[in-house]
Design a protein around this motif. Structure first.
Motif, PDB file in Angstrom:
ATOM      1  N   THR A 234      -1.651   5.970   8.322  1.00  0.00           N
ATOM      2  CA  THR A 234      -0.847   6.998   9.160  1.00  0.00           C
ATOM      3  C   THR A 234      -1.851   6.806  10.382  1.00  0.00           C
ATOM      4  O   THR A 234      -3.065   6.454  10.341  1.00  0.00           O
ATOM      5  CB  THR A 234      -0.932   8.346   8.513  1.00  0.00           C
ATOM      6  N   LEU A 261       5.259  12.170   9.518  1.00  0.00           N
ATOM      7  CA  LEU A 261       4.399  13.190   8.854  1.00  0.00           C
ATOM      8  C   LEU A 261       3.750  14.384   9.754  1.00  0.00           C
ATOM      9  O   LEU A 261       3.845  14.176  10.959  1.00  0.00           O
ATOM     10  CB  LEU A 261       3.392  12.526   8.240  1.00  0.00           C
ATOM     11  N   GLU A 263       0.031  16.253   9.096  1.00  0.00           N
ATOM     12  CA  GLU A 263      -1.083  15.933   8.193  1.00  0.00           C
ATOM     13  C   GLU A 263      -1.924  17.222   8.774  1.00  0.00           C
ATOM     14  O   GLU A 263      -2.459  16.990  10.250  1.00  0.00           O
ATOM     15  CB  GLU A 263      -1.548  14.647   8.028  1.00  0.00           C
TER      16      GLU A 263
END
Length: 283
Positions: A234, A261, A263
């Motif tokens: 990522t 995403l 995070e």
């Protein structure tokens, strides 16, 4: 790399740190250290991997973020100290880099740096044998690993050093952590998961990024540790102003875009790399 050049840039970085709360720009620094601004710009960017402007901005914003969390100074005062003429101008740049307004950042009470003081390896070596010196990390490597984090923190938004330390210990125990060294200097590190096929941490000392160190780490993982697996990692999303080149490097290595995403409250994107095809592999 010319040792005299590295010494010169080390002196520039020291000057920046000693005058971080003052007006700092290319003209000011060049005059102070006795270089033409064009020569300083080329030399600094070539050595550090960031322009002088970006390095100064990121250092100032990091110190501003620290004041937001650990002091009660008014935001306007912090903005002026960071070199901005108004709170609005400061808030605009701060949000672009931290993904929160200064007030939101203060309320969340979690400090993480964009950029820490850059420490140069004055005995840099770039031979092929150095780039190939990859080994499993051991407990004795942990102090160097955590010092290394301060050099590559720009690639890991929201990184909590205490939590990362505990994770590193677990990766080392499972033999899922790698280090690359140039003599006593750690030049690269990676941590991966056999279970998920993910690279959970991969970083290269900024002075070594141009010499293929990231590719060497990735090749080692793909050929020896995650053989025949799709690998994921990522990184920053497209257009993130806080990205100093990590996304572009991963794409250069062959990673392709996957899902978006979030995070630790930060917007990121998962990238994937298909299994490595060996010569003679008909699959």
């Amino acid at each position: 790399m010319n040792g005299h050049k590295i010494e010169n840039i080390a002196a520039v970085i020291l000057y920046i740190e000693e005058h971080l709360n003052e007006k700092l720009d290319l003209d000011t620094v060049a005059k102070a250290v006795g270089y033409s601004k064009y020569h300083l710009h080329r030399m600094f960017t070539d050595t550090v991997g960031l322009t002088l402007h970006d390095y100064i901005q990121r250092r100032k914003l990091t110190e501003a973020a620290k004041l937001l969390v650990f002091s009660e100074k008014p935001i306007i005062e912090i903005a002026l100290t960071a070199g901005y003429e108004s709170q609005q101008a400061f808030a605009s740049v701060f949000k672009a880099m931290y993904k929160q307004t200064p007030l939101e950042y203060r309320q969340n009470k979690f400090f993480y740096p964009l950029q820490l003081e850059f420490t140069l390896n004055k005995n840099l070596s770039v031979s092929d044998t150095v780039i190939q010196e990859i080994s499993y990390a051991a407990s004795a490597d942990i102090p160097d690993w955590m010092n290394f984090i301060t050099l590559v923190i720009d690639g890991f938004p929201c990184l909590d050093e205490a939590a990362h330390l505990e994770q590193v210990k677990q990766y080392i125990q499972r033999r899922q952590a790698l280090v690359m060294r140039d003599g006593p200097v750690m030049t690269g590190a990676a941590a991966f998961s056999h279970q998920t096929g993910s690279i959970d941490f991969m970083a290269v000392h900024p002075q070594y990024r141009r010499y293929g160190a990231a590719k060497a780490l990735l090749d080692f993982i793909m050929r020896n540790l995650l053989v025949g697996r799709e690998v994921s990692i990522t990184t920053f999303r497209t257009g993130d102003k806080a990205d100093t080149g990590q996304r572009e490097e991963y794409q250069r290595l062959g990673f392709a875009e996957a899902e978006l995403l979030t995070e630790f409250g930060y917007p990121t994107q998962r990238l994937i790399l298909p299994p490595k095809q060996e010569k003679g592999d008909n699959g």
